[in-house]
Design an enzyme around this catalytic site. Sequence first.
Site, PDB file in Angstrom:
ATOM      1  N   GLU A  83      -9.633   3.673   2.100  1.00 39.49           N
ATOM      2  CA  GLU A  83      -9.103   3.815   0.740  1.00 39.49           C
ATOM      3  C   GLU A  83      -7.974   2.851   0.418  1.00 39.49           C
ATOM      4  OE1 GLU A  83      -5.805   4.990   2.804  1.00 39.49           O
ATOM      5  OE2 GLU A  83      -7.873   5.552   3.269  1.00 39.49           O
ATOM      6  N   ARG A 135      -7.607  -0.314   0.982  1.00 42.96           N
ATOM      7  CA  ARG A 135      -8.070  -1.582   0.400  1.00 42.96           C
ATOM      8  C   ARG A 135      -8.506  -1.403  -1.050  1.00 42.96           C
ATOM      9  NH1 ARG A 135     -12.544  -1.886   5.035  1.00 42.96           N
ATOM     10  NH2 ARG A 135     -10.825  -0.747   6.000  1.00 42.96           N
ATOM     11  N   ASP A 174      -2.851  10.325   4.029  1.00 42.23           N
ATOM     12  CA  ASP A 174      -4.262   9.954   4.128  1.00 42.23           C
ATOM     13  C   ASP A 174      -4.998  10.895   5.068  1.00 42.23           C
ATOM     14  OD1 ASP A 174      -6.702   8.693   4.036  1.00 42.23           O
ATOM     15  OD2 ASP A 174      -6.126   7.093   5.428  1.00 42.23           O
ATOM     16  N   LYS A 232     -10.607  12.434   8.752  1.00 47.13           N
ATOM     17  CA  LYS A 232     -10.045  12.101  10.058  1.00 47.13           C
ATOM     18  C   LYS A 232     -10.020  13.348  10.940  1.00 47.13           C
ATOM     19  CE  LYS A 232      -6.710   8.716   8.191  1.00 47.13           C
ATOM     20  NZ  LYS A 232      -7.188   7.478   8.843  1.00 47.13           N
ATOM     21  N   LYS A 245       0.844  -1.201   0.000  1.00 45.00           N
ATOM     22  CA  LYS A 245       0.000   0.000   0.000  1.00 45.00           C
ATOM     23  C   LYS A 245       0.877   1.249   0.000  1.00 45.00           C
ATOM     24  CE  LYS A 245      -3.187   2.506   3.069  1.00 45.00           C
ATOM     25  NZ  LYS A 245      -3.858   2.462   4.390  1.00 45.00           N
ATOM     26  N   ASP A 304       1.402   6.234   5.916  1.00 42.25           N
ATOM     27  CA  ASP A 304       0.423   5.288   5.380  1.00 42.25           C
ATOM     28  C   ASP A 304       0.941   4.554   4.144  1.00 42.25           C
ATOM     29  OD1 ASP A 304      -1.988   4.094   5.927  1.00 42.25           O
ATOM     30  OD2 ASP A 304      -3.176   5.458   4.705  1.00 42.25           O
ATOM     31  N   ASP A 355     -12.343   6.811   3.952  1.00 44.16           N
ATOM     32  CA  ASP A 355     -11.154   6.556   4.772  1.00 44.16           C
ATOM     33  C   ASP A 355     -10.782   5.075   4.769  1.00 44.16           C
ATOM     34  OD1 ASP A 355      -9.013   7.243   6.360  1.00 44.16           O
ATOM     35  OD2 ASP A 355     -10.142   7.165   8.238  1.00 44.16           O
TER      36      ASP A 355
END
Length: 494
Positions: free
Chosen positions: A344, A346, A265, A272, A260, A283, A342
């Site tokens: 995202e 996956r 993010d 968030k 990933k 991230d 959020d």
Amino acid sequence: MFQVQKELASHEAVVVALFEEEKTSSFVQELDKAFEGQLQVLLEEKELSTKKKAISKVHSLGKTDVKRYYFVGLGKKESYTTETLRSALGKTFKTLQAAKVQDAAILLDSFVTEKLDAIDVAHIAAEVQGLGTYELQTYKSDKKDRVELEKFTAITAEDAQEIEAALTVGYVHGRATNSARTLVNMPPNVLTATKLAEYAVELAEKYDMDYKVLEKEEMEELGMGALLAVNQGSIEPPKMIALIYKGKEEWTDVIGFVGKGITYDTGGYSLKPREGMVGMKGDMGGAAAVLGAMEIIGELRPEQNVIAVIPSTDNVVSGTAFKPDDVITSMSGKTIEVLNTDAEGRLALADGITYAKKLGANYLIDVATLTGGVIVALGNHTTGAMTNNEELFEQVLEASMETDESIWQLPIFDRDKERVRNSKFADLNNSPGREGHAVMAGTFIGEFAEDTPWVHLDIAGTSESSGAHDLGPAGATGAMVRTLATLVERFGEE
């Protein structure tokens, strides 16, 4: 930097092991001849400690050619493990670094037991020398000079060539883990998807690997709607990065890593809070882990075929950003109802996994800082794992045990699959709710692995450390770099 010798010579510092049962080991007895019995007195007075990770410094005061001895407590032999050794030596090398030692040696055989041979000890010593002394790369204008260890000698009666090889492998593992740490620690205005792609290309060219970096237009042609949806709000172009290492003549048994690569993010429109957003530069820890593993693979040249795929973008808010209730089409053709922007990572991984399969991956391991749920479940020292293939998982587990990177398997039940497939408008939804959050995320990714043997590694809790520890400072840990590389090195072994 590394040398192997049979006899002790002149050094600034020498590292010696102390076990509780062997306070008067042959190594200590031999040294004590020069000290005229004073070491034995120090042991009896408990000035030299055998407790785990205790470090006792003794000046030779001219009695030997060594300036200082560092005695490392390892506790009882029955509880001596590779993890004990890594922690103890990590702390020791930090101590040597603080003392600005440039020439050190280790009495390698003093650390050897029935459980750990000299090759194991050499590998771990070289590995943690890099890990323990890693320094956070900052952007402060006032740069401090750093004194490096320039010469490290292993004193052993074992075969010098084998020990040198183990030192080299350990050093490469440590250095590559630090490379991953540096990537994760970089600020998001510096490490964009474009910069991450440039780093990957430099790595591929250095180690003579094939590579591809797909631009937005190529992704559109291939139907990578999941990654492109995450990127919709950004002015930074997305990248689908692939490194291809050919370790065999035939393109078979290809191991596919998917990391990933969300460089920042915000959560998107499922925004968030401030305290949850700070630190989201990390991230892309999965991407860093994959690139670190590829650095080791490129250096050591194992006879395996490996693909590393990194879907990369940031996830930000703008007038063009994707929204909850959107329905998107992934590269696989499966449609996804977005219930949470959020969730995202996956989505990016969904297209990354499909692309890895297109490139020929026969086995898939995805790595991601995916969910806060895995931290609630397993804490900050254990990586969550999920799989559709127990045989592949066992190989990943064995690699993690060799590197002391703890993982724990979480389940996938049919009822979990039903939850991610529960949508009135699409084939899947990307966030069924908070219950079993880590499991839901992994189950969603598994929908794209399909029948390909697959292991999912959620490193949200292990990718970074809130405080300094024996193997490094606060910040990025380089989680799973060494496990992934060890998996490749050992893959298929009985």
